[in-house]
Scaffold this active site. Sequence first.
Site, PDB file in Angstrom:
ATOM      1  CE  LYS A 168      -1.756  -1.379   3.695  1.00 29.56           C
ATOM      2  NZ  LYS A 168      -2.700  -1.707   4.926  1.00 29.56           N
ATOM      3  CB  THR A 202      -5.725   8.689   6.720  1.00 34.67           C
ATOM      4  OG1 THR A 202      -4.864   9.509   7.806  1.00 34.67           O
ATOM      5  CG2 THR A 202      -5.776   9.440   5.322  1.00 34.67           C
ATOM      6  N   GLY A 204      -7.645   4.524  10.402  1.00 34.00           N
ATOM      7  CA  GLY A 204      -8.223   3.007   9.856  1.00 34.00           C
ATOM      8  C   GLY A 204      -8.328   2.927   8.542  1.00 34.00           C
ATOM      9  CB  THR A 205      -6.691   4.290   5.479  1.00 35.26           C
ATOM     10  OG1 THR A 205      -5.432   4.380   6.119  1.00 35.26           O
ATOM     11  CG2 THR A 205      -7.325   5.735   5.234  1.00 35.26           C
ATOM     12  N   GLY A 206      -6.139   1.381   6.478  1.00 33.53           N
ATOM     13  CA  GLY A 206      -5.673   0.096   6.159  1.00 33.53           C
ATOM     14  C   GLY A 206      -6.660  -1.117   6.554  1.00 33.53           C
ATOM     15  CB  CYS A 207      -8.665  -1.459   9.591  1.00 30.63           C
ATOM     16  SG  CYS A 207      -7.386  -1.101  10.930  1.00 30.63           S
TER      17      CYS A 207
HETATM   18  N1  ATP Z   1      -4.411  10.423   1.295  1.00 34.02           N
HETATM   19  C1  ATP Z   1      -4.893   9.281   0.657  1.00 34.02           C
HETATM   20  N2  ATP Z   1      -5.793   9.289  -0.842  1.00 34.02           N
HETATM   21  C2  ATP Z   1      -6.117   8.287  -1.338  1.00 34.02           C
HETATM   22  N3  ATP Z   1      -5.734   7.031  -0.951  1.00 34.02           N
HETATM   23  C3  ATP Z   1      -5.157   6.706   0.299  1.00 34.02           C
HETATM   24  C4  ATP Z   1      -4.745   8.169   0.973  1.00 34.02           C
HETATM   25  N4  ATP Z   1      -3.929   7.435   1.878  1.00 34.02           N
HETATM   26  C5  ATP Z   1      -3.983   6.294   2.101  1.00 34.02           C
HETATM   27  N5  ATP Z   1      -4.815   5.722   0.837  1.00 34.02           N
HETATM   28  C6  ATP Z   1      -5.031   4.417   0.475  1.00 34.02           C
HETATM   29  O1  ATP Z   1      -5.725   3.614   1.700  1.00 34.02           O
HETATM   30  C7  ATP Z   1      -5.044   2.337   1.325  1.00 34.02           C
HETATM   31  C8  ATP Z   1      -4.830   1.998   3.148  1.00 34.02           C
HETATM   32  O2  ATP Z   1      -3.297   2.519   2.791  1.00 34.02           O
HETATM   33  P1  ATP Z   1      -2.281   2.996   4.172  1.00 34.02           P
HETATM   34  O3  ATP Z   1      -1.229   3.007   3.484  1.00 34.02           O
HETATM   35  O4  ATP Z   1      -2.974   4.013   4.544  1.00 34.02           O
HETATM   36  O5  ATP Z   1      -2.517   2.068   5.168  1.00 34.02           O
HETATM   37  P2  ATP Z   1      -2.275   1.886   6.590  1.00 34.02           P
HETATM   38  O6  ATP Z   1      -1.058   2.597   6.597  1.00 34.02           O
HETATM   39  O7  ATP Z   1      -2.005   0.364   6.881  1.00 34.02           O
HETATM   40  O8  ATP Z   1      -3.365   2.537   7.470  1.00 34.02           O
HETATM   41  P3  ATP Z   1      -3.531   2.384   8.991  1.00 34.02           P
HETATM   42  O9  ATP Z   1      -3.068   3.721   9.386  1.00 34.02           O
HETATM   43  O10 ATP Z   1      -4.981   2.046   8.950  1.00 34.02           O
HETATM   44  O11 ATP Z   1      -2.713   1.324   9.630  1.00 34.02           O
HETATM   45  C9  ATP Z   1      -4.467   2.175   0.258  1.00 34.02           C
HETATM   46  O12 ATP Z   1      -5.262   1.759  -0.868  1.00 34.02           O
HETATM   47  C10 ATP Z   1      -3.742   3.630   0.127  1.00 34.02           C
HETATM   48  O13 ATP Z   1      -3.341   3.660  -1.347  1.00 34.02           O
HETATM   49  C1  HMH Z   2      -7.189  -1.642  17.205  1.00 29.51           C
HETATM   50  C2  HMH Z   2      -6.479  -0.985  16.033  1.00 29.51           C
HETATM   51  N1  HMH Z   2      -6.257  -1.653  14.986  1.00 29.51           N
HETATM   52  C3  HMH Z   2      -5.515  -1.063  13.958  1.00 29.51           C
HETATM   53  C4  HMH Z   2      -5.254   0.207  13.854  1.00 29.51           C
HETATM   54  C5  HMH Z   2      -4.369   0.951  12.920  1.00 29.51           C
HETATM   55  O1  HMH Z   2      -5.055   1.540  12.166  1.00 29.51           O
HETATM   56  C6  HMH Z   2      -5.545   1.172  15.026  1.00 29.51           C
HETATM   57  N2  HMH Z   2      -5.290   2.347  15.235  1.00 29.51           N
HETATM   58  N3  HMH Z   2      -6.429   0.394  16.200  1.00 29.51           N
END
Ligand code: ATP
Ligand code: HMH
Length: 270
Positions: A168, A202, A204-207
């Site tokens: 990602k 942003t 929780g974007t990854g979750c």
């Molecule tokens: N500012 C943004 N605009 C558009 N897409 C985004 C943006 N930030 C993240 N994404 C997309 O969101 C998804 C999650 O990516 P991200 O790298 O943010 O995950 P993460 O760091 O694991 O998230 P978390 O902080 O929840 O652990 C990916 O598909 C990424 O391309």
């Molecule tokens: C419980 C939990 N899982 C994952 C993340 C990462 O986004 C968070 N902030 N909190």
Amino acid sequence: MTIAGSDSSGGAGIQADLKTFQELSVFGTSVITALTAQNTLGVDGVFPSTADFVKQQIEVVFHDLPVKAVKTGMLFSAQIIEEVVNSLREKDVLLVVDPVMIAKGGASLLQDKAVEALTTKLLPLATVLTPNIPEAEVISGIKIKSEMDLQKAAEKILAMGVKCVVMKGGHLDEQGTATDTVFFADGSTFKMASARIETKHTHGTGCTYSAALTAFVGQGWSLKEAIIEAKKFVQLAIETPLNIGHGHGPTNHFAYKLAKGVCEVNIIES
Ligand SMILES: Nc1ncnc2c1ncn2[C@@H]1O[C@H](COP(=O)(O)OP(=O)(O)OP(=O)(O)O)[C@@H](O)[C@H]1O
Ligand SMILES: Cc1ncc(CO)c(N)n1
């Protein structure tokens, strides 16, 4: 099924997963690995479950309900990872591993000494791994500064037994796009590029991304189509923020359904 930590502020973890499942018409079950006291400003405290109780939650659900796909998020300790692996080893499910390590505010959601259990025990069971760049660096041991590094890190991760890795790009400083790169064990690869949205919301974007992916594969979508559609789900969720909270606010889980999934994601095959 989601196996993850609870986020009291509702934007990440178990809560984001269940909201995403619901929006995609999937019945969600949950195995809670840890409680967190957190909000959009950061994590105030972590109260882990015992590893035995994590196992008990998994087994009791599998004993009764037809689980099609499982995702893991915050796993916190090596002991919890080991019990998750013991429980899932014999189960016939698709497994999405989101290797959650550090929350946006910097709090650790995975103990340093648990990384080895994650890479050597859980990853061989994974259908898909969805690391952000810092997580991919920790797992592969390779610093990612270029396309070549990304490829090398992906190859190293695939050699650990994962069938597909979605790198990602949310943390990459790209001009105008948020690009994720997908690598399959058979050597094929493609990129997904969407417009980068200028926002601080942003949390929780990854979750949310990995939960949407799990919901789609659980409903029988092909892996590639599920990976692409999940990107649309998270793009729409980021694009239409709820503007709540004083820090990194949550994304909007309602957006995908309201937009009927209409969203521009550019697929670049190589
Ligand atoms: N500012 C943004 N605009 C558009 N897409 C985004 C943006 N930030 C993240 N994404 C997309 O969101 C998804 C999650 O990516 P991200 O790298 O943010 O995950 P993460 O760091 O694991 O998230 P978390 O902080 O929840 O652990 C990916 O598909 C990424 O391309
Ligand atoms: C419980 C939990 N899982 C994952 C993340 C990462 O986004 C968070 N902030 N909190």
